[in-house]
Motif scaffolding. Structure first.
Motif, PDB file in Angstrom:
ATOM      1  N   TYR A  45      -1.213   0.334   6.421  1.00 29.06           N
ATOM      2  CA  TYR A  45      -2.352  -0.471   5.995  1.00 29.06           C
ATOM      3  C   TYR A  45      -1.850  -1.685   5.228  1.00 29.06           C
ATOM      4  O   TYR A  45      -1.065  -1.567   4.282  1.00 29.06           O
ATOM      5  CB  TYR A  45      -3.297   0.349   5.126  1.00 29.06           C
ATOM      6  N   SER A  46      -2.291  -2.856   5.637  1.00 27.76           N
ATOM      7  CA  SER A  46      -1.808  -4.108   5.055  1.00 27.76           C
ATOM      8  C   SER A  46      -2.729  -4.560   3.927  1.00 27.76           C
ATOM      9  O   SER A  46      -3.939  -4.702   4.121  1.00 27.76           O
ATOM     10  CB  SER A  46      -1.724  -5.197   6.137  1.00 27.76           C
ATOM     11  N   GLU A  47      -2.127  -4.783   2.750  1.00 27.42           N
ATOM     12  CA  GLU A  47      -2.853  -5.327   1.601  1.00 27.42           C
ATOM     13  C   GLU A  47      -2.292  -6.679   1.182  1.00 27.42           C
ATOM     14  O   GLU A  47      -2.518  -7.124   0.064  1.00 27.42           O
ATOM     15  CB  GLU A  47      -2.784  -4.352   0.420  1.00 27.42           C
TER      16      GLU A  47
ATOM     17  N   SER B  43      -5.391  -4.265   9.217  1.00 28.49           N
ATOM     18  CA  SER B  43      -6.122  -4.697   8.026  1.00 28.49           C
ATOM     19  C   SER B  43      -7.584  -4.831   8.397  1.00 28.49           C
ATOM     20  O   SER B  43      -7.924  -5.034   9.570  1.00 28.49           O
ATOM     21  CB  SER B  43      -5.570  -6.034   7.501  1.00 28.49           C
TER      22      SER B  43
ATOM     23  N   SER C 136       0.838  -1.189   0.000  1.00 31.64           N
ATOM     24  CA  SER C 136       0.000   0.000   0.000  1.00 31.64           C
ATOM     25  C   SER C 136       0.880   1.249   0.000  1.00 31.64           C
ATOM     26  O   SER C 136       2.099   1.190   0.172  1.00 31.64           O
ATOM     27  CB  SER C 136      -0.919  -0.014   1.217  1.00 31.64           C
ATOM     28  N   ASP C 137       0.241   2.393  -0.200  1.00 29.56           N
ATOM     29  CA  ASP C 137       0.989   3.656  -0.198  1.00 29.56           C
ATOM     30  C   ASP C 137       1.624   3.916   1.165  1.00 29.56           C
ATOM     31  O   ASP C 137       2.752   4.415   1.245  1.00 29.56           O
ATOM     32  CB  ASP C 137       0.061   4.805  -0.585  1.00 29.56           C
ATOM     33  N   SER C 138       0.891   3.585   2.226  1.00 28.08           N
ATOM     34  CA  SER C 138       1.461   3.786   3.558  1.00 28.08           C
ATOM     35  C   SER C 138       2.662   2.874   3.796  1.00 28.08           C
ATOM     36  O   SER C 138       3.629   3.279   4.458  1.00 28.08           O
ATOM     37  CB  SER C 138       0.387   3.533   4.619  1.00 28.08           C
TER      38      SER C 138
END
Length: 726
Positions: free
Chosen positions: A529-531, A464, A309-311
């Motif tokens: 943020y976990s994707e 998440s 993610s961007d974060s």
């Protein structure tokens, strides 16, 4: 249609293709106009064959001769053969009848021979996919990268710039030209090959072609350099193939079949045979699948890979930047399956791109990264991590065998072990701390204690939508929250008095001189943020964790195999070490066992080989039993495969060398068990398998407590359930 308009303007008479179109049957061909009769594209030829087969199903067999359109079918079939094999004697636009076909009527002869089609001009070099040459077919529509089989378990891959090759399987990757990135680790041309493990138990890895500075050379000089780099690896035709598909800023990758004793050992057991390679075929099999299958790989879709993610990108960029200027302490926290382990591997690989080593503190005994489960360890990592945990076991600087997967009801001992291991950190490299996924109730309070104890500079909190929510661990929250063993005492410097941990913390001289007790300086919180894709949930989490622990034990036991690949032998064929009773002390860490049954608990069990300060030379007989669990260094692990009561000896199998075994004087037995496939799937055994029985005596002291609720394996795999008899 454009060609037909040109022909009509040239002469008022109808052209040959219009006459043939009028003469053919409308059942076989549609009214769609053609460029020129006899010159069909690949898509038109495919549609033509499909219509001919549909006509055959309606009653006509075009192979045996039909009333109309026979010359069309024969001409298309001859053209397909001549297009695939140059120099067969068939020229485009000329009809010929194969020997196995018979036509009852004479073929119509056109008045004028069709004009051969003008060859299209090749595309410029800057196009993403150049025009094909005569020797190499174009890439299929469902293939994005060019792959070529070099033989001897090698495959060549030409990867355009900023494109990913997501795959499953294991291989050895060599960057011949360009620059690659795998799991955050950058591989440049000229560097040694790397072993990559894209296992089916975790998210699939990807090989990404990185943008590198464009060389200040002409196109001719670049191609000459590529040919020189390719010459030691392949033949002349393969080098021509690479030059044909090479585009500007592309990377040339050599993928080799990976064979190692560790992989062969793990694959020999049914419980781990599916990990590195699955044998099922996809719905559509193309040339790319067949080529990659020769080295055990399979291309996967993009959604099966790892995405940040961007974060996460921002956090990684900042952490790498500050680690190049100093040695920060980074603590990772979050709920179960939030992606802490994946994020830590990517962070370690990115740090190793610019640093010689990274320190790692394992505080999660349930899902360890470099050691067998049940350990708390400190390690120095100097090589990239290109696979799941069970593919890269490492020797730690200091390790303590905790003996359990969770610290519930044993918090104080857990804290003391973390303090003992953390003392060995020298602050010479960045430190990454992995914590447990237990973030509720006492687990959250224990995490607050760890933050105060370890004094991290950065706290990376992963979250998440599929996991439970937890409060943000800011400095203010930690300052105002009581832990299990620490209190929130606010000082003028917004620090904490940690009297319990005052002796174990390492602070600067200024902090030591500023107050009578150590203070907690605070940290910077970064929410990520976990994707990361995850197949675990609340129902199957215990099953997956059990599989990962078994794979970690198998990965450690694979060190018993010789370094040279050869014929594998079962564990019962290895010669064990003989350890006298009076040479080692024994302790069961997770349960209270009667002294009369200690040897039953040790036999055929997983043991930690430890070193304590006490000297065992004064004891003449044994076994020697410890009254409490010591906090001591663990040097390795082994299996007690038998006990000789006559000679009073333990028989232990371990990969530790003899020079390290001389320092072992304590055996710790915890709740970590040997994978059942090791005992059940031993080749060469006939009759009853040792240590496997259903006639269990529940009247033994300590045997009836919770033993009936234990399920050893799932029934669908053919294993039994051991339940209490009424």
């Amino acid at each position: 249609m454009a060609d037909s308009e040109v022909l009509l303007r040239r002469a008022p008479s109808r052209s040959s293709w219009q006459r043939a179109r009028k003469a053919r049957s409308h059942l076989l061909l549609s009214r769609r106009g053609r460029r020129r009769f006899g010159v069909l594209t690949r898509g038109e030829l495919r549609r033509l064959r499909r219509r001919l087969l549909r006509a055959q199903a309606l009653g006509g067999d075009w192979k045996l001769g039909v009333t109309a359109g026979t010359h069309v079918a024969e001409k298309c079939k001859v053209r397909s053969r001549s297009g695939s094999t140059p120099g067969t004697g068939s020229t485009p636009g000329t009809g010929s009848t194969p020997s196995n076909l018979s036509s009852p009527r004479r073929q119509p002869t056109p008045r004028r021979q069709p004009t051969p089609r003008r060859q299209p001009t090749p595309r410029p070099q800057s196009s993403p996919r150049p025009q094909r040459a005569h020797n190499f077919p174009p890439l299929p529509t469902n293939v994005t990268q060019a792959v070529r089989n070099l033989g001897s378990g090698r495959v060549l891959l030409v990867l355009p710039a900023e494109e990913d090759f997501i795959f499953s399987g294991i291989c050895r990757v060599t960057c011949i030209y360009g620059q690659l990135q795998i799991f955050g680790h950058i591989i440049k041309q000229g560097q040694p090959a790397q072993d990559v493990f894209s296992a089916y138990t975790h998210s699939f890895l990807s090989i990404r072609a990185m943008l590198y500075p464009e060389p200040e050379k002409s196109e001719k000089e670049v191609r000459k350099e590529i040919r020189a780099l390719l010459k030691p690896h392949m033949k002349l035709d393969d080098r021509h193939w690479v030059i044909h598909y090479f585009t500007p800023l592309a990377s040339v990758v050599l993928l080799e079949q990976l064979k190692s004793p560790a992989v062969d050992f793990m694959s020999s057991y049914k419980c781990a045979s599916y990990v590195f390679r699955q044998e099922h075929y996809p719905v559509r099999v193309n040339a790319e699948f067949i080529t990659l299958r020769t080295i055990g790989l399979r291309r996967q879709r993009k959604r099966a890979g790892i995405f940040l993610s961007d974060s996460a990108h921002c956090a990684l960029e900042e952490l790498v930047s500050v680690s190049c200027d100093g040695c920060p302490v980074i603590l990772l926290c979050g709920a179960c399956d939030a992606g802490k382990s994946t994020f830590s591997r990517i962070l370690i690989n990115q740090l190793l791109n610019s640093l010689p080593g990274v320190d790692y503190l394992e505080c999660d005994p349930g899902q360890t990264e470099f050691t067998p489960p049940g350990c708390i360890a400190l390690l120095n990592i100097t090589e990239p991590l290109l696979g799941p945990p069970y593919t890269h076991p490492r020797k730690p600087q200091r390790m303590v065998y905790y003996g359990k997967m969770t610290c519930q009801n044993d918090y104080e001992n857990y804290i003391e072990i973390v303090k003992y291991v953390f003392r060995d950190y020298k602050r010479e490299s960045p430190l990454i701390i992995n914590t447990m996924g237990w973030v509720k109730d006492d687990g959250l309070l224990l995490l607050v204690d760890l933050v105060r104890l370890l004094s991290p500079n950065y706290v990376i909190q992963l979250y998440s939508p599929r996991g439970p929510t937890m409060p943000s661990l800011t400095s203010e929250y930690v300052e105002l929250t009581d832990g299990l063993y620490t209190k929130s005492k606010i000082r003028k410097r917004r620090g904490f008095e940690i009297e319990e941990f005052g002796d174990s913390l390492d602070f600067t001289e200024e902090e030591k001189d500023s107050g009578p007790v150590p203070v907690f300086p605070g940290h910077k919180l970064m929410l990520v943020y976990s994707e990361f894709p995850c197949s675990k949930n609340e129902k199957n989490r215990a099953k997956y964790n059990k599989i990962f622990r078994d794979l970690a034990v198998l990965g450690y036991l694979s060190q018993l195999m010789p370094p040279v690949p050869g014929q594998l032998g079962p564990l019962h064929s290895l010669t064990p070490y003989q350890v006298p009773f009076n040479a080692v002390a024994v302790r069961i860490t997770h349960a209270d066992v009667a002294p009369a049954h200690i040897l039953y608990a040790i036999n055929a069990n997983w043991v930690g080989l430890c070193r304590i300060l006490e000297d065992m030379k004064g004891y003449t007989r044994g076994p020697i039993l410890l009254a409490q669990t010591p906090i001591c260094d663990c040097l390795g692990f082994g299996i007690c495969r038998g006990i000789d009561m006559e000679q009073r000896m333990y028989h232990i199998i371990t990969p530790l060398p003899p020079e390290e075994l001389k320092a072992v004087n304590c055996l710790l037995i915890g709740s970590i068990s040997i994978p059942h496939c090791i005992i059940k799937n031993q080749p060469g055994l006939e009759g009853t398998i040792p240590y496997i029985t259903t006639a269990y005596n529940f009247k033994l002291p300590g045997a009836s407590e919770k033993i009936g609720e234990r399920e050893f394996e799932h029934a669908s795999q053919g294993y039994r359930f051991y339940r209490r008899k009424k």
